[in-house]
Design a protein around this motif. Structure first.
Motif, PDB file in Angstrom:
ATOM      1  N   GLY A  89       0.865  -1.341   0.055  1.00  0.00           N
ATOM      2  CA  GLY A  89       0.158   0.128   0.152  1.00  0.00           C
ATOM      3  C   GLY A  89       0.718   1.429   0.016  1.00  0.00           C
ATOM      4  N   ALA A  92       2.123   1.549  -3.472  1.00  0.00           N
ATOM      5  CA  ALA A  92       1.298   1.884  -4.242  1.00  0.00           C
ATOM      6  C   ALA A  92       1.004   3.428  -4.493  1.00  0.00           C
ATOM      7  N   GLY A  93       0.903   4.045  -3.018  1.00  0.00           N
ATOM      8  CA  GLY A  93       0.665   5.269  -2.940  1.00  0.00           C
ATOM      9  C   GLY A  93       1.553   6.241  -3.262  1.00  0.00           C
ATOM     10  N   THR A  98      -0.283   3.950 -10.114  1.00  0.00           N
ATOM     11  CA  THR A  98      -0.623   2.680  -9.362  1.00  0.00           C
ATOM     12  C   THR A  98      -1.578   2.490  -8.480  1.00  0.00           C
ATOM     13  N   ALA A  99      -1.867   3.841  -7.958  1.00  0.00           N
ATOM     14  CA  ALA A  99      -3.156   3.863  -6.879  1.00  0.00           C
ATOM     15  C   ALA A  99      -4.238   3.851  -7.780  1.00  0.00           C
ATOM     16  N   SER A 102      -4.806   0.113  -8.800  1.00  0.00           N
ATOM     17  CA  SER A 102      -5.151  -0.914  -7.741  1.00  0.00           C
ATOM     18  C   SER A 102      -6.367  -0.837  -6.996  1.00  0.00           C
ATOM     19  N   ARG A 103      -6.883   0.614  -7.297  1.00  0.00           N
ATOM     20  CA  ARG A 103      -8.354   0.687  -6.326  1.00  0.00           C
ATOM     21  C   ARG A 103      -9.245  -0.510  -6.904  1.00  0.00           C
ATOM     22  N   LEU A 149      -2.543   3.028   1.396  1.00  0.00           N
ATOM     23  CA  LEU A 149      -2.568   3.531   0.185  1.00  0.00           C
ATOM     24  C   LEU A 149      -3.177   5.086   0.478  1.00  0.00           C
ATOM     25  N   GLN A 150      -4.299   5.273   1.268  1.00  0.00           N
ATOM     26  CA  GLN A 150      -4.757   6.713   1.661  1.00  0.00           C
ATOM     27  C   GLN A 150      -3.857   7.508   2.468  1.00  0.00           C
ATOM     28  N   THR A 152      -0.554   7.311   2.475  1.00  0.00           N
ATOM     29  CA  THR A 152       0.469   7.886   1.451  1.00  0.00           C
ATOM     30  C   THR A 152      -0.112   9.121   0.582  1.00  0.00           C
ATOM     31  N   ARG A 153      -1.105   8.845  -0.031  1.00  0.00           N
ATOM     32  CA  ARG A 153      -1.980   9.704  -1.141  1.00  0.00           C
ATOM     33  C   ARG A 153      -2.344  10.963  -0.527  1.00  0.00           C
TER      34      ARG A 153
END
Length: 263
Positions: A89, A92-93, A98-99, A102-103, A149-150, A152-153
């Motif tokens: 995650g 990917a972030g 990639t994000a 992957s979602r 992921l969240q 990092t984003r």
């Protein structure tokens, strides 16, 4: 060493602050007792009967091997999902492409019923430890992956610019800028996955193993022993609460002290 000392000193204050959780548990026990009075001991034994049965299982030694088997499988699958989901995650972030890719995959994995994974695991691995561990892992992985992921984003771009402008060392940038923000997303996902891991492990044991709490519940069901079934449920919930509130939550409070400093 200092971190460990501060963590140990903070445990009493943390436990004292848990009065709200204790009050909610007392309310739950009161509702449970009310339900037992309404429906009778055959349908819903009261808390006193369930705890007495659990005490007998613990004192006789019959409960410990089953609890250990369930804890081993659930925590193994949970640890694998934490390691893989957090790492992938975070990676990917770092990339918008990639994000986005992957979602949809994460959505599909979240929507997949755990019982479906269990059936597939039985076909792939057969009866044994691998089936509940794999089922726990694949069910918890997307929850943790989405949290990482969240985290990092959503990192504030201004914080990145400040760190770059002041030329902060890489170690300070990771520990003081990135880590606190990412952990504020990771810890809730870890705690959610931890609760899922115990439920899924017990469900998998019900069909795939000859030991563990799930197998014990299958025996009590065949004997129509509702009190023993509730005793096993109480035992699993007690282990879950112990791991969450005595291990994960104190660590979370220590890591998120920066929130208190900024409030």
């Amino acid at each position: 060493m200092r971190l460990l000392r501060d963590w140990l000193y903070g445990i009493p204050a943390y436990l004292w602050s848990g009065w709200g959780a204790i009050a909610s548990l007392c309310l739950f026990l009161a509702l449970w007792e009310w339900g037992a009075q309404v429906y009778g001991a055959l349908i819903l034994p009261g808390p006193q009967q369930a705890f007495a049965t659990l005490a007998e299982l613990l004192s006789s030694g019959a409960a410990w091997p089953e609890l250990w088997a369930t804890a081993r499988r659930s925590l193994a699958g949970f640890a694998l999902s934490v390691a893989a989901g957090s790492t992938l995650g975070l990676v990917a972030g770092l990339s918008m492409t990639t994000a986005m890719v992957s979602r949809p995959i994460v959505t599909l994995l979240v929507g997949m019923p755990p019982i479906a994974w269990l059936v597939l695991a039985l076909l792939w691995f057969g009866a044994g430890d691998a089936t509940p561990v794999f089922t726990v892992f694949v069910a918890c992985f997307p929850v943790i992956f989405a949290g990482a992921l969240q985290g990092t984003r959503t990192l504030d771009r201004q914080l990145k610019d400040v760190a770059r402008a002041y030329r902060l060392p890489l170690r300070m940038t990771l520990l003081d800028v990135y880590l606190p923000h990412v952990l504020s997303y990771l810890f809730p996902s870890w705690i959610t996955a931890l609760g899922m891991s115990w439920k899924i492990a017990v469900m998998a044991e019900l069909l795939a193993t000859a030991d563990g709490v799930g197998a014990a519940l299958a025996v009590t069901r065949s004997h129509l022993d509702t009190a023993a079934s509730l005793a096993w449920v109480v035992a699993v919930l007690g282990l879950l609460l112990a791991v969450e509130y005595l291990l994960l939550e104190p660590i979370k409070r220590e890591v998120e002290r920066w929130r208190e400093a900024t409030s």
